[in-house]
Design a protein around this motif. Structure first.
Motif, mmCIF file in Angstrom:
data_model
loop_
_atom_site.group_PDB
_atom_site.id
_atom_site.type_symbol
_atom_site.label_atom_id
_atom_site.label_comp_id
_atom_site.label_asym_id
_atom_site.label_seq_id
_atom_site.Cartn_x
_atom_site.Cartn_y
_atom_site.Cartn_z
ATOM 1 N N MET A 40 0.811 -1.060 0.057
ATOM 2 C CA MET A 40 0.010 -0.016 -0.007
ATOM 3 C C MET A 40 0.883 1.274 0.082
ATOM 4 O O MET A 40 0.429 2.317 -0.427
ATOM 5 C CB MET A 40 -0.848 0.066 1.200
ATOM 6 N N ASN A 41 1.938 1.226 0.304
ATOM 7 C CA ASN A 41 3.072 2.404 0.491
ATOM 8 C C ASN A 41 3.864 2.385 -0.588
ATOM 9 O O ASN A 41 4.852 3.084 -0.684
ATOM 10 C CB ASN A 41 3.718 2.392 1.872
ATOM 11 N N ASN A 42 4.132 1.693 -1.650
ATOM 12 C CA ASN A 42 4.796 1.465 -2.703
ATOM 13 C C ASN A 42 4.518 2.517 -3.770
ATOM 14 O O ASN A 42 3.646 2.881 -4.149
ATOM 15 C CB ASN A 42 4.695 0.092 -3.483
ATOM 16 N N VAL A 56 -4.504 2.289 -5.066
ATOM 17 C CA VAL A 56 -3.250 1.378 -4.973
ATOM 18 C C VAL A 56 -4.000 0.098 -4.781
ATOM 19 O O VAL A 56 -3.651 -0.982 -5.419
ATOM 20 C CB VAL A 56 -2.429 1.730 -3.753
ATOM 21 N N ALA A 57 -5.061 -0.254 -4.027
ATOM 22 C CA ALA A 57 -5.662 -1.431 -4.008
ATOM 23 C C ALA A 57 -6.280 -1.735 -5.115
ATOM 24 O O ALA A 57 -6.196 -2.950 -5.579
ATOM 25 C CB ALA A 57 -6.785 -1.208 -2.788
ATOM 26 N N GLN A 58 -6.788 -1.023 -5.964
ATOM 27 C CA GLN A 58 -7.372 -1.222 -7.142
ATOM 28 C C GLN A 58 -6.543 -1.673 -8.236
ATOM 29 O O GLN A 58 -6.463 -2.672 -9.106
ATOM 30 C CB GLN A 58 -8.182 -0.296 -7.767
ATOM 31 N N VAL A 59 -5.160 -1.039 -8.210
ATOM 32 C CA VAL A 59 -4.249 -1.469 -8.975
ATOM 33 C C VAL A 59 -3.495 -2.876 -8.787
ATOM 34 O O VAL A 59 -3.363 -3.824 -9.540
ATOM 35 C CB VAL A 59 -3.056 -0.257 -9.011
ATOM 36 N N ASP A 83 -15.047 -0.415 -4.013
ATOM 37 C CA ASP A 83 -14.026 -0.046 -4.789
ATOM 38 C C ASP A 83 -13.102 -1.135 -5.384
ATOM 39 O O ASP A 83 -12.757 -1.451 -6.441
ATOM 40 C CB ASP A 83 -12.892 0.707 -3.923
ATOM 41 N N ASN A 84 -13.424 -2.332 -4.614
ATOM 42 C CA ASN A 84 -12.573 -3.671 -4.886
ATOM 43 C C ASN A 84 -13.314 -4.146 -6.087
ATOM 44 O O ASN A 84 -12.558 -4.891 -6.955
ATOM 45 C CB ASN A 84 -12.776 -4.545 -3.709
#
Length: 130
Positions: A40-42, A56-59, A83-84
């Motif tokens: 998540m912090n990438n 980021v979660a969607q990516v 969102d997921n």
């Protein structure tokens, strides 16, 4: 399986045997005893997300689907659940995939307790692919 622990050899082997991989903790399981914020912090994932107007979660979830895997996600937040599901009307670019392939890999659960001198796993490399 997640962009920070892609397990390429395992995924390749499973595909060759027609085994469908399921990604557990695909977002890094932040807050759990085995979790990490490396997903998540990438920064690369944040850049990709911003370029697509996604999270980021969607990516990460889209990347998993594009690998031919399924994802087991958990959330009690209705907005995150929604969102997921919003990952099927767009795709990652070849450049996005190149950036994701370059993310340094780190095992989420090293499981060093499985490595013993007289067992089948004598080194971490015996237990895990890189």
């Amino acid at each position: 399986m997640n962009p920070a622990w892609q397990q390429r050899k395992l995924v390749e082997f499973c595909k060759s045997k027609s085994i469908i991989v399921t990604a557990f903790s695909p977002l890094g399981a932040v807050g759990s005893s085995w979790g990490t914020n490396q997903v998540m912090n990438n920064e690369a994932l944040k850049q990709i997300a911003a370029a697509h107007g996604k999270t980021v979660a969607q990516v990460c979830l889209r990347w998993i689907i594009e690998q031919g895997a399924t994802a087991a996600v958990k959330s009690f937040n209705k907005e995150r659940l929604k969102d997921n599901l919003e990952i099927f009307d767009w795709a990652l670019t070849d450049d996005d995939h190149d950036k994701i392939r370059q993310i340094p890999q780190r095992r989420m659960m090293p499981r060093d307790d499985f490595i013993i001198p007289h067992g089948p796993f004598k080194t971490p490399e015996d237990l895990w692919d890189e």
